[in-house]
Design a protein around this motif. Structure first.
Motif, PDB file in Angstrom:
ATOM      1  N   GLY A  82      42.769  63.307  37.618  1.00 37.50           N
ATOM      2  CA  GLY A  82      43.188  62.254  36.691  1.00 37.50           C
ATOM      3  C   GLY A  82      42.853  60.851  37.136  1.00 37.50           C
ATOM      4  O   GLY A  82      43.100  59.898  36.394  1.00 37.50           O
ATOM      5  N   ILE A  83      42.306  60.679  38.338  1.00 36.48           N
ATOM      6  CA  ILE A  83      41.921  59.351  38.797  1.00 36.48           C
ATOM      7  C   ILE A  83      40.689  59.504  39.689  1.00 36.48           C
ATOM      8  O   ILE A  83      40.692  60.283  40.644  1.00 36.48           O
ATOM      9  CB  ILE A  83      43.079  58.651  39.535  1.00 36.48           C
ATOM     10  N   GLY A  84      39.618  58.806  39.313  1.00 35.10           N
ATOM     11  CA  GLY A  84      38.359  59.016  40.014  1.00 35.10           C
ATOM     12  C   GLY A  84      37.825  57.760  40.665  1.00 35.10           C
ATOM     13  O   GLY A  84      38.409  56.671  40.528  1.00 35.10           O
ATOM     14  N   PRO A  85      36.735  57.872  41.388  1.00 36.72           N
ATOM     15  CA  PRO A  85      36.134  56.740  42.068  1.00 36.72           C
ATOM     16  C   PRO A  85      35.860  55.578  41.110  1.00 36.72           C
ATOM     17  O   PRO A  85      35.412  55.778  39.975  1.00 36.72           O
ATOM     18  CB  PRO A  85      34.829  57.312  42.632  1.00 36.72           C
ATOM     19  N   GLY A  86      36.163  54.386  41.598  1.00 42.57           N
ATOM     20  CA  GLY A  86      35.942  53.184  40.812  1.00 42.57           C
ATOM     21  C   GLY A  86      37.131  52.721  40.007  1.00 42.57           C
ATOM     22  O   GLY A  86      37.140  51.592  39.501  1.00 42.57           O
ATOM     23  N   ALA A  87      38.152  53.556  39.867  1.00 38.84           N
ATOM     24  CA  ALA A  87      39.334  53.160  39.097  1.00 38.84           C
ATOM     25  C   ALA A  87      40.043  51.989  39.783  1.00 38.84           C
ATOM     26  O   ALA A  87      40.244  52.004  40.988  1.00 38.84           O
ATOM     27  CB  ALA A  87      40.291  54.342  38.957  1.00 38.84           C
ATOM     28  N   ARG A  88      40.401  50.981  39.006  1.00 38.26           N
ATOM     29  CA  ARG A  88      41.108  49.807  39.539  1.00 38.26           C
ATOM     30  C   ARG A  88      42.595  50.141  39.629  1.00 38.26           C
ATOM     31  O   ARG A  88      43.208  50.561  38.638  1.00 38.26           O
ATOM     32  CB  ARG A  88      40.901  48.589  38.646  1.00 38.26           C
ATOM     33  N   VAL A  89      43.178  49.919  40.809  1.00 36.26           N
ATOM     34  CA  VAL A  89      44.573  50.318  41.017  1.00 36.26           C
ATOM     35  C   VAL A  89      45.312  49.291  41.868  1.00 36.26           C
ATOM     36  O   VAL A  89      44.717  48.542  42.649  1.00 36.26           O
ATOM     37  CB  VAL A  89      44.677  51.698  41.717  1.00 36.26           C
ATOM     38  N   VAL A  90      46.615  49.297  41.714  1.00 40.11           N
ATOM     39  CA  VAL A  90      47.508  48.648  42.662  1.00 40.11           C
ATOM     40  C   VAL A  90      48.197  49.769  43.420  1.00 40.11           C
ATOM     41  O   VAL A  90      48.470  50.840  42.867  1.00 40.11           O
ATOM     42  CB  VAL A  90      48.517  47.728  41.945  1.00 40.11           C
ATOM     43  N   VAL A  91      48.443  49.536  44.712  1.00 37.90           N
ATOM     44  CA  VAL A  91      49.001  50.574  45.573  1.00 37.90           C
ATOM     45  C   VAL A  91      50.482  50.298  45.804  1.00 37.90           C
ATOM     46  O   VAL A  91      50.846  49.207  46.262  1.00 37.90           O
ATOM     47  CB  VAL A  91      48.259  50.615  46.935  1.00 37.90           C
ATOM     48  N   VAL A 122      51.541  57.039  44.148  1.00 41.15           N
ATOM     49  CA  VAL A 122      51.953  55.639  44.252  1.00 41.15           C
ATOM     50  C   VAL A 122      50.895  54.686  43.704  1.00 41.15           C
ATOM     51  O   VAL A 122      51.091  53.465  43.714  1.00 41.15           O
ATOM     52  CB  VAL A 122      52.314  55.240  45.698  1.00 41.15           C
ATOM     53  N   LEU A 123      49.785  55.230  43.222  1.00 43.24           N
ATOM     54  CA  LEU A 123      48.738  54.379  42.643  1.00 43.24           C
ATOM     55  C   LEU A 123      49.028  54.132  41.165  1.00 43.24           C
ATOM     56  O   LEU A 123      49.411  55.034  40.422  1.00 43.24           O
ATOM     57  CB  LEU A 123      47.367  55.035  42.784  1.00 43.24           C
ATOM     58  N   LEU A 124      48.844  52.888  40.750  1.00 46.94           N
ATOM     59  CA  LEU A 124      49.084  52.510  39.360  1.00 46.94           C
ATOM     60  C   LEU A 124      47.829  51.827  38.818  1.00 46.94           C
ATOM     61  O   LEU A 124      47.381  50.822  39.377  1.00 46.94           O
ATOM     62  CB  LEU A 124      50.278  51.558  39.267  1.00 46.94           C
ATOM     63  N   PRO A 125      47.241  52.365  37.751  1.00 45.10           N
ATOM     64  CA  PRO A 125      46.051  51.715  37.176  1.00 45.10           C
ATOM     65  C   PRO A 125      46.368  50.300  36.704  1.00 45.10           C
ATOM     66  O   PRO A 125      47.481  50.019  36.229  1.00 45.10           O
ATOM     67  CB  PRO A 125      45.698  52.624  35.994  1.00 45.10           C
ATOM     68  N   ILE A 126      45.409  49.413  36.860  1.00 44.43           N
ATOM     69  CA  ILE A 126      45.574  48.036  36.388  1.00 44.43           C
ATOM     70  C   ILE A 126      44.440  47.700  35.434  1.00 44.43           C
ATOM     71  O   ILE A 126      43.332  48.220  35.566  1.00 44.43           O
ATOM     72  CB  ILE A 126      45.616  47.029  37.550  1.00 44.43           C
ATOM     73  N   PRO A 127      44.697  46.826  34.469  1.00 49.23           N
ATOM     74  CA  PRO A 127      43.663  46.489  33.486  1.00 49.23           C
ATOM     75  C   PRO A 127      42.573  45.612  34.103  1.00 49.23           C
ATOM     76  O   PRO A 127      42.791  44.925  35.103  1.00 49.23           O
ATOM     77  CB  PRO A 127      44.442  45.727  32.414  1.00 49.23           C
ATOM     78  N   ASP A 128      41.393  45.622  33.475  1.00 46.72           N
ATOM     79  CA  ASP A 128      40.285  44.794  33.948  1.00 46.72           C
ATOM     80  C   ASP A 128      40.636  43.308  33.894  1.00 46.72           C
ATOM     81  O   ASP A 128      40.070  42.502  34.635  1.00 46.72           O
ATOM     82  CB  ASP A 128      39.034  45.054  33.103  1.00 46.72           C
ATOM     83  N   SER A 129      41.572  42.943  33.028  1.00 46.87           N
ATOM     84  CA  SER A 129      41.939  41.538  32.850  1.00 46.87           C
ATOM     85  C   SER A 129      42.798  40.991  33.986  1.00 46.87           C
ATOM     86  O   SER A 129      42.995  39.779  34.083  1.00 46.87           O
ATOM     87  CB  SER A 129      42.702  41.362  31.529  1.00 46.87           C
ATOM     88  N   LEU A 130      43.313  41.879  34.852  1.00 44.79           N
ATOM     89  CA  LEU A 130      44.186  41.451  35.943  1.00 44.79           C
ATOM     90  C   LEU A 130      43.375  41.360  37.235  1.00 44.79           C
ATOM     91  O   LEU A 130      42.959  42.375  37.786  1.00 44.79           O
ATOM     92  CB  LEU A 130      45.340  42.447  36.103  1.00 44.79           C
TER      93      LEU A 130
END
Length: 337
Positions: A82-91, A122-130
């Motif tokens: 459900g989460i792959g390389p390149g995904a923008r995340v906050v830890v 504990v990883l949370l996706p973040i939008p490109d705008s952030l």
């Protein structure tokens, strides 16, 4: 890929900190390796380096500091979907091990590094705008005061609230209290630049704790009632005594700043008679981080003013010194690996 990386390491046996080459961490089952794009510098990191704080669960003598981290997924471990390389995340700033919360950058390696390994949950996706540097500070500099306001302090719209200590946490505390509808918001700090910042972030009044008319000005701002709540982000005994005195009957003091010393109520009789409360607060829950990211994405909150400057990871020691000396009165400094 190079099998080593740079990391800011604190050795508790020798009491030394430095950025050095270490092996590249490999993600285990259920873990993800994240390429760090930004990592916040927190007063807790300073306290670890100075010795005021010590890890309680760390295995060994050395740890990579940094608990405010944002970046891109580099390598998912076995079983991660459900989460792959390149995904923008906050830890997220911690993980749960056998129902005990371990703090990243304290009890296990954190994000003052080129890469960090963390549990996938504990990883949370973040939008490109952030931007990464704004996202990185959310898991502590923003979520901790939000937890103190929304969860521990139970602040309701229309309540009068005092905020002691307008550093990185306190400045966000003022901003979030404004968002929550607290009124009036009274900021307290001995530094004039910090008081000016508090007004910019939404305080109705900013006071010097040494002001000889301090009590009278609190009384005037609250129409003689006193504060419904006070939040101590400074973690020093005089602040707590002053904040307790400023509370109305039934008022509550939320302790966020850590003093490392004794907590004293000067006279328990009046404290009990007026039914005041002292509430301890530490960190935040995962939902607080998720709520904040969503509110930023929807335009309800803006943390663009929060990043006072960025420095390369190799200058981590300089960032710590700037925060310790309050050079430039920073809200948050961010390391860029």
């Amino acid at each position: 890929m190079n099998r080593t990386m740079l990391a800011g390491r604190m050795n508790f046996a020798t009491r030394t900190f430095g950025v050095k080459e270490v092996p590249l961490p490999e993600p285990g089952p259920g873990e993800v390796r994240v390429r760090v794009r930004a990592a916040g510098v927190c007063l807790s990191d300073v306290h670890l380096i100075e010795g005021l704080l010590r890890p309680m669960l760390l295995r060994g003598d050395e740890v990579t500091l940094g608990h405010e981290v944002a970046g891109e997924v580099d390598a998912p471990g076995e079983g991660v979907t459900g989460i792959g390389p390149g995904a923008r995340v906050v830890v997220g700033a911690g993980k749960r091990v056998d129902d005990v919360v371990w703090t990243m950058g304290v009890d296990y390696d954190g994000g003052w590094a080129e890469y960090v390994v963390a549990p996938a949950e504990v990883l949370l996706p973040i939008p490109d705008s952030l931007p990464f540097e704004q996202a990185a500070i959310i898991p502590d500099a923003v979520s901790t005061p939000w937890g103190a306001v929304e969860w521990t302090g139970r602040i309701r719209a229309g309540e009068s609230v005092g905020v002691w200590g307008i550093g990185g946490l306190g400045a966000h505390g003022v901003q979030l209290l404004r968002f929550a509808g607290a009124a009036p918001i009274i900021a307290v700090d001995p530094v004039e630049a910090a008081r000016e910042r508090a007004l910019e972030f939404g305080a109705d009044l900013a006071l010097d704790p040494a002001d000889p008319d301090f009590d009278a000005r609190i009384a005037a701002a609250t129409k003689g009632a006193g504060l419904d709540a006070a939040i101590d982000f400074a973690g020093v005994a005089p602040v707590r005594s002053q904040a307790l005195k400023a509370l109305r009957t039934g008022g509550r003091l939320v302790l966020v700043g850590i003093s490392g010393g004794a907590l004293t109520v000067e006279n328990d009789g009046p404290f009990q008679y007026t039914r005041k409360q002292i509430l301890g607060h530490y960190g935040s829950e995962p939902r607080h981080v998720a709520d904040l990211v969503r509110m930023v994405e929807l335009g309800r909150l803006d943390f663009s003013r929060s990043v006072s400057g960025t420095l390369p990871l190799t200058e981590a020691a300089e960032a710590v010194e700037a925060l310790t000396s309050k050079k430039g009165n920073p809200v948050r400094l961010v390391l860029i690996p």
